[in-house]
Design a protein around this motif. Structure first.
Motif, short mmCIF file in Angstrom:
data_model
loop_
_atom_site.label_atom_id
_atom_site.label_comp_id
_atom_site.label_asym_id
_atom_site.label_seq_id
_atom_site.Cartn_x
_atom_site.Cartn_y
_atom_site.Cartn_z
N LEU A 121 -9.34 33.99 27.76
CA LEU A 121 -8.93 35.38 27.94
C LEU A 121 -7.51 35.62 27.41
CD1 LEU A 121 -10.36 36.14 31.49
CD2 LEU A 121 -10.94 37.35 29.38
N THR A 122 -6.63 34.67 27.65
CA THR A 122 -5.24 34.82 27.20
C THR A 122 -5.17 34.83 25.68
OG1 THR A 122 -4.49 33.65 29.19
CG2 THR A 122 -2.90 33.90 27.40
N TYR A 123 -5.87 33.89 25.05
CA TYR A 123 -5.88 33.84 23.58
C TYR A 123 -6.53 35.10 23.01
CZ TYR A 123 -4.96 28.79 24.08
OH TYR A 123 -4.43 27.57 24.41
N ALA A 124 -7.64 35.53 23.61
CA ALA A 124 -8.40 36.64 23.06
C ALA A 124 -7.62 37.95 23.13
CB ALA A 124 -9.73 36.79 23.81
N GLN A 125 -6.74 38.08 24.12
CA GLN A 125 -6.01 39.33 24.31
C GLN A 125 -4.54 39.21 23.93
OE1 GLN A 125 -7.62 42.09 24.94
NE2 GLN A 125 -9.48 40.83 24.97
N VAL A 126 -4.20 38.25 23.08
CA VAL A 126 -2.80 38.03 22.75
C VAL A 126 -2.20 39.25 22.03
CG1 VAL A 126 -3.30 36.92 20.52
CG2 VAL A 126 -1.18 36.39 21.75
N ALA A 127 -3.00 39.97 21.28
CA ALA A 127 -2.46 41.14 20.57
C ALA A 127 -2.10 42.26 21.54
CB ALA A 127 -3.47 41.64 19.54
N GLY A 128 -2.93 42.47 22.55
CA GLY A 128 -2.68 43.54 23.50
C GLY A 128 -1.74 43.16 24.62
N PHE A 129 -1.69 41.86 24.94
CA PHE A 129 -0.86 41.38 26.04
C PHE A 129 -0.07 40.15 25.59
CE2 PHE A 129 -4.60 43.44 27.74
CZ PHE A 129 -4.12 44.23 28.78
#
Length: 220
Positions: A121-129
């Motif tokens: 989840l952290t890697y997948a949402q790195v652009a937004g978060f």
């Protein structure tokens, strides 16, 4: 109803704190199952067994839910790793055995479903978060690394390891563990068999002790 103290120091009903935790647990489950974009607050409420407005009574919106869910799970993974490292406080006579046990347990935490979902989840949402990368790394790697450095420093002072920079030694030992695991798990996207984790743990400790074991002694 029993009460508990909130981070601000005020007393809050235990039921409210438990309900908030249930919502965060449900949020992480749904985010891990659906991904951030496809998850919805209604499904999170259903997973938690509460009404949708109740979710908003505790957390502002979907973004707030995601941030707090990630931070909560990162704290849990951190606590698990710290408990593993703490076992080195009394390693016994066979240091190699103690280090291998610690290394294997850390890999079990790293490769557990919750930790794998956290990384994904952290890697997948790195652009937004983008800030969550630092938050997760500090709690799942930074704090355990500091605790491990403390344990290695004590072992060095006791003559069971060579004199060393404990921070560097801890960093290198963790790299020997996490590097192979990230590759074998495809950055947390698939499970790794227990036998493979144990093999990585033993190889990492063997390499570590060849570098940091007492001079003239291969076994410690």
């Amino acid at each position: 109803m029993t009460a508990a103290t909130t981070p601000s120091g005020r007393t809050a009903p235990r039921g409210r704190i438990d309900k908030r935790q249930a919502i965060l647990d449900a949020a992480f489950t749904v985010f891990a199952r659906r991904g951030y974009a496809n998850a919805c607050v209604r499904e999170i409420a259903e997973e938690a067994g509460v009404a949708k407005p109740t979710v908003y009574n505790h957390l502002r919106d979907k973004e707030d839910l995601f941030r707090h869910a990630i931070e909560t799970v990162a704290d849990t993974v951190m606590a698990e790793n710290l408990a593993v490292v703490e076992r080195l406080r009394d390693p016994g006579d066979d240091l190699r055995y103690a280090l291998e046990g610690m290394a294997y347990r850390m890999l079990r935490v790293c490769c557990g479903e919750r930790a794998r979902a956290l990384r994904w989840l952290t890697y997948a949402q790195v652009a937004g978060f983008p800030d969550l990368i630092e938050v997760v790394q500090e709690r799942t790697q930074g704090r355990p690394g500091e605790a491990l450095a403390d344990r290695l420093a004590r072992l060095s002072l006791a003559g069971r390891l060579r004199p060393c920079d404990p921070d560097l030694a801890a960093e290198q030992l963790l790299a020997l563990l996490t590097g192979p695991m990230e590759a074998r798990s495809r950055l947390g996207a698939r499970a790794v068999p227990a036998a493979a984790m144990r093999a990585v743990a033993e190889a990492a400790v063997d390499t570590f002790l060849r570098a940091y074991g007492p001079a003239g002694s291969e076994a410690v």
